[in-house]
Design a protein around this motif. Structure first.
Motif, PDB file in Angstrom:
ATOM      1  N   GLY A  28      54.755 -33.333 -39.689  1.00 15.55           N
ATOM      2  CA  GLY A  28      55.218 -31.951 -39.723  1.00 15.55           C
ATOM      3  C   GLY A  28      54.724 -31.229 -40.957  1.00 15.55           C
ATOM      4  O   GLY A  28      53.829 -31.706 -41.658  1.00 15.55           O
ATOM      5  N   PRO A  29      55.306 -30.064 -41.242  1.00 16.50           N
ATOM      6  CA  PRO A  29      54.853 -29.292 -42.403  1.00 16.50           C
ATOM      7  C   PRO A  29      54.950 -30.095 -43.709  1.00 16.50           C
ATOM      8  O   PRO A  29      55.946 -30.781 -43.946  1.00 16.50           O
ATOM      9  CB  PRO A  29      55.814 -28.099 -42.430  1.00 16.50           C
ATOM     10  CG  PRO A  29      56.215 -27.927 -40.999  1.00 16.50           C
ATOM     11  CD  PRO A  29      56.323 -29.336 -40.471  1.00 16.50           C
ATOM     12  N   THR A  30      53.887 -30.000 -44.511  1.00 14.35           N
ATOM     13  CA  THR A  30      53.874 -30.646 -45.826  1.00 14.35           C
ATOM     14  C   THR A  30      54.209 -29.646 -46.922  1.00 14.35           C
ATOM     15  O   THR A  30      54.733 -30.007 -47.960  1.00 14.35           O
ATOM     16  CB  THR A  30      52.507 -31.283 -46.115  1.00 14.35           C
ATOM     17  OG1 THR A  30      51.493 -30.277 -46.036  1.00 14.35           O
ATOM     18  CG2 THR A  30      52.204 -32.395 -45.116  1.00 14.35           C
ATOM     19  N   SER A  31      53.887 -28.382 -46.693  1.00 13.41           N
ATOM     20  CA  SER A  31      54.196 -27.294 -47.619  1.00 13.41           C
ATOM     21  C   SER A  31      54.345 -26.033 -46.785  1.00 13.41           C
ATOM     22  O   SER A  31      53.628 -25.847 -45.791  1.00 13.41           O
ATOM     23  CB  SER A  31      53.086 -27.137 -48.654  1.00 13.41           C
ATOM     24  OG  SER A  31      53.482 -26.283 -49.704  1.00 13.41           O
ATOM     25  N   TYR A  32      55.266 -25.162 -47.202  1.00 11.46           N
ATOM     26  CA  TYR A  32      55.663 -24.054 -46.337  1.00 11.46           C
ATOM     27  C   TYR A  32      56.071 -22.840 -47.172  1.00 11.46           C
ATOM     28  O   TYR A  32      56.599 -22.982 -48.270  1.00 11.46           O
ATOM     29  CB  TYR A  32      56.867 -24.519 -45.483  1.00 11.46           C
ATOM     30  CG  TYR A  32      57.567 -23.405 -44.773  1.00 11.46           C
ATOM     31  CD1 TYR A  32      57.122 -22.942 -43.543  1.00 11.46           C
ATOM     32  CD2 TYR A  32      58.680 -22.786 -45.337  1.00 11.46           C
ATOM     33  CE1 TYR A  32      57.761 -21.897 -42.893  1.00 11.46           C
ATOM     34  CE2 TYR A  32      59.328 -21.745 -44.693  1.00 11.46           C
ATOM     35  CZ  TYR A  32      58.858 -21.300 -43.480  1.00 11.46           C
ATOM     36  OH  TYR A  32      59.480 -20.275 -42.843  1.00 11.46           O
ATOM     37  N   VAL A  33      55.855 -21.634 -46.612  1.00  9.03           N
ATOM     38  CA  VAL A  33      56.355 -20.384 -47.193  1.00  9.03           C
ATOM     39  C   VAL A  33      56.645 -19.404 -46.051  1.00  9.03           C
ATOM     40  O   VAL A  33      55.997 -19.441 -45.006  1.00  9.03           O
ATOM     41  CB  VAL A  33      55.350 -19.771 -48.204  1.00  9.03           C
ATOM     42  CG1 VAL A  33      54.068 -19.338 -47.522  1.00  9.03           C
ATOM     43  CG2 VAL A  33      55.968 -18.618 -48.965  1.00  9.03           C
ATOM     44  N   ARG A  34      57.640 -18.546 -46.295  1.00  7.93           N
ATOM     45  CA  ARG A  34      58.006 -17.529 -45.311  1.00  7.93           C
ATOM     46  C   ARG A  34      57.874 -16.158 -45.962  1.00  7.93           C
ATOM     47  O   ARG A  34      58.224 -15.968 -47.120  1.00  7.93           O
ATOM     48  CB  ARG A  34      59.446 -17.759 -44.857  1.00  7.93           C
ATOM     49  CG  ARG A  34      59.964 -16.705 -43.897  1.00  7.93           C
ATOM     50  CD  ARG A  34      61.348 -17.026 -43.413  1.00  7.93           C
ATOM     51  NE  ARG A  34      62.358 -16.576 -44.381  1.00  7.93           N
ATOM     52  CZ  ARG A  34      63.667 -16.607 -44.151  1.00  7.93           C
ATOM     53  NH1 ARG A  34      64.132 -17.101 -43.006  1.00  7.93           N
ATOM     54  NH2 ARG A  34      64.503 -16.176 -45.055  1.00  7.93           N
ATOM     55  N   LEU A  35      57.375 -15.200 -45.202  1.00  2.00           N
ATOM     56  CA  LEU A  35      57.261 -13.826 -45.668  1.00  2.00           C
ATOM     57  C   LEU A  35      58.051 -12.928 -44.725  1.00  2.00           C
ATOM     58  O   LEU A  35      57.780 -12.886 -43.527  1.00  2.00           O
ATOM     59  CB  LEU A  35      55.797 -13.374 -45.700  1.00  2.00           C
ATOM     60  CG  LEU A  35      55.597 -11.960 -46.225  1.00  2.00           C
ATOM     61  CD1 LEU A  35      55.672 -11.949 -47.744  1.00  2.00           C
ATOM     62  CD2 LEU A  35      54.303 -11.381 -45.747  1.00  2.00           C
ATOM     63  N   LEU A  36      59.038 -12.231 -45.282  1.00  2.00           N
ATOM     64  CA  LEU A  36      59.841 -11.280 -44.520  1.00  2.00           C
ATOM     65  C   LEU A  36      59.350  -9.867 -44.799  1.00  2.00           C
ATOM     66  O   LEU A  36      58.980  -9.555 -45.934  1.00  2.00           O
ATOM     67  CB  LEU A  36      61.310 -11.352 -44.934  1.00  2.00           C
ATOM     68  CG  LEU A  36      62.025 -12.682 -44.775  1.00  2.00           C
ATOM     69  CD1 LEU A  36      63.445 -12.579 -45.331  1.00  2.00           C
ATOM     70  CD2 LEU A  36      62.062 -13.102 -43.327  1.00  2.00           C
ATOM     71  N   THR A  37      59.369  -9.033 -43.785  1.00  2.00           N
ATOM     72  CA  THR A  37      59.111  -7.612 -43.977  1.00  2.00           C
ATOM     73  C   THR A  37      60.385  -6.874 -43.615  1.00  2.00           C
ATOM     74  O   THR A  37      60.836  -6.924 -42.470  1.00  2.00           O
ATOM     75  CB  THR A  37      57.935  -7.134 -43.105  1.00  2.00           C
ATOM     76  OG1 THR A  37      56.782  -7.916 -43.414  1.00  2.00           O
ATOM     77  CG2 THR A  37      57.638  -5.663 -43.362  1.00  2.00           C
ATOM     78  N   ASP A  38      60.986  -6.224 -44.602  1.00  2.00           N
ATOM     79  CA  ASP A  38      62.223  -5.474 -44.397  1.00  2.00           C
ATOM     80  C   ASP A  38      61.948  -4.237 -43.547  1.00  2.00           C
ATOM     81  O   ASP A  38      60.801  -3.774 -43.464  1.00  2.00           O
ATOM     82  CB  ASP A  38      62.806  -5.025 -45.745  1.00  2.00           C
ATOM     83  CG  ASP A  38      63.300  -6.186 -46.591  1.00  2.00           C
ATOM     84  OD1 ASP A  38      63.531  -7.273 -46.028  1.00  2.00           O
ATOM     85  OD2 ASP A  38      63.449  -5.993 -47.811  1.00  2.00           O
ATOM     86  N   PRO A  39      62.983  -3.663 -42.939  1.00  2.00           N
ATOM     87  CA  PRO A  39      62.795  -2.440 -42.143  1.00  2.00           C
ATOM     88  C   PRO A  39      62.131  -1.305 -42.927  1.00  2.00           C
ATOM     89  O   PRO A  39      61.407  -0.495 -42.349  1.00  2.00           O
ATOM     90  CB  PRO A  39      64.226  -2.060 -41.736  1.00  2.00           C
ATOM     91  CG  PRO A  39      64.964  -3.362 -41.727  1.00  2.00           C
ATOM     92  CD  PRO A  39      64.356  -4.164 -42.856  1.00  2.00           C
ATOM     93  N   ASP A  40      62.335  -1.271 -44.259  1.00  2.00           N
ATOM     94  CA  ASP A  40      61.699  -0.226 -45.071  1.00  2.00           C
ATOM     95  C   ASP A  40      60.272  -0.579 -45.478  1.00  2.00           C
ATOM     96  O   ASP A  40      59.622   0.157 -46.206  1.00  2.00           O
ATOM     97  CB  ASP A  40      62.547   0.066 -46.317  1.00  2.00           C
ATOM     98  CG  ASP A  40      62.617  -1.103 -47.285  1.00  2.00           C
ATOM     99  OD1 ASP A  40      62.017  -2.171 -47.012  1.00  2.00           O
ATOM    100  OD2 ASP A  40      63.276  -0.954 -48.328  1.00  2.00           O
TER     101      ASP A  40
ATOM    102  N   ARG B 100      53.865 -33.104 -53.306  1.00  2.00           N
ATOM    103  CA  ARG B 100      53.914 -32.239 -54.487  1.00  2.00           C
ATOM    104  C   ARG B 100      52.818 -32.622 -55.480  1.00  2.00           C
ATOM    105  O   ARG B 100      52.425 -33.774 -55.573  1.00  2.00           O
ATOM    106  CB  ARG B 100      55.290 -32.316 -55.140  1.00  2.00           C
ATOM    107  CG  ARG B 100      56.329 -31.692 -54.245  1.00  2.00           C
ATOM    108  CD  ARG B 100      57.698 -31.655 -54.843  1.00  2.00           C
ATOM    109  NE  ARG B 100      58.633 -31.278 -53.774  1.00  2.00           N
ATOM    110  CZ  ARG B 100      59.851 -31.729 -53.656  1.00  2.00           C
ATOM    111  NH1 ARG B 100      60.343 -32.542 -54.566  1.00  2.00           N
ATOM    112  NH2 ARG B 100      60.599 -31.356 -52.646  1.00  2.00           N
ATOM    113  N   GLY B 101      52.358 -31.616 -56.199  1.00  2.00           N
ATOM    114  CA  GLY B 101      51.323 -31.833 -57.207  1.00  2.00           C
ATOM    115  C   GLY B 101      49.911 -31.706 -56.678  1.00  2.00           C
ATOM    116  O   GLY B 101      48.954 -31.817 -57.437  1.00  2.00           O
ATOM    117  N   ALA B 102      49.756 -31.438 -55.394  1.00  2.00           N
ATOM    118  CA  ALA B 102      48.427 -31.320 -54.797  1.00  2.00           C
ATOM    119  C   ALA B 102      47.974 -29.871 -54.673  1.00  2.00           C
ATOM    120  O   ALA B 102      46.902 -29.601 -54.150  1.00  2.00           O
ATOM    121  CB  ALA B 102      48.408 -31.997 -53.421  1.00  2.00           C
ATOM    122  N   GLY B 103      48.807 -28.925 -55.120  1.00  2.00           N
ATOM    123  CA  GLY B 103      48.421 -27.519 -55.100  1.00  2.00           C
ATOM    124  C   GLY B 103      48.681 -26.784 -53.797  1.00  2.00           C
ATOM    125  O   GLY B 103      48.245 -25.646 -53.634  1.00  2.00           O
TER     126      GLY B 103
END
Length: 150
Positions: free
Chosen positions: A60-72, A87-90
């Motif tokens: 499964g995912p090894t590293s992850y990020v989420r980006l939200l866009t608000d209604p504004d 961790r430590g692999a950039g």
């Protein structure tokens, strides 16, 4: 650096297996390791305006990020996490750089865990206020203005 391909999907295009993998890594890092005292699932993951980026291996995912866009239109970076053994692999840095490449034409906001303030600073984020507690962890509000080159 990883040779894993970068996966990027809008929330409304996630397959059930994607959602499972995303929640699995976030549960392992935030609930188990960091013992956050607030629920991770917040009704934002499946929205069209939410974007998920991750690297993955057979587990499964090894590293992850989420980006939200608000209604504004404000963009918020969050849920940055990496499985302990990766961790430590950039990988997290590559994900933050990709967020900047794709969405850095506008201001990007995030609430950094306080001990990571300098790490986010390497990507052009600056403190915008006082420390505060979120999910039982000390955080710092930060933002990155467009046009910063790092």
């Amino acid at each position: 650096m990883t040779d894993q391909p970068l996966i990027s999907k809008a929330g409304d295009t996630l397959a059930a297996s994607d959602v499972y993998g995303i929640w699995k890594i976030r549960d392992a890092v935030f609930a188990v390791e960091q013992q956050c005292d607030e629920p991770d699932v917040d009704d934002q993951d499946l929205l069209e305006a939410t974007h998920h980026l991750w690297f993955e291996d057979a587990e499964g995912p090894t590293s992850y990020v989420r980006l939200l866009t608000d209604p504004d239109g404000a963009r918020r970076v969050g849920r940055v996490c990496t499985r302990r053994e990766h961790r430590g692999a950039g990988q997290s840095g590559r994900l933050v750089q990709e967020v900047t490449r794709v969405w850095g034409d506008g201001v990007l906001h995030l609430n950094a865990q306080a001990h990571l303030e300098d790490w986010y600073g390497r990507f052009g984020y600056v403190r915008t206020g006082e420390n505060f507690m979120e999910a039982g962890i000390d955080h710092v509000p930060m933002q990155r203005d467009p046009g910063i080159i790092r």
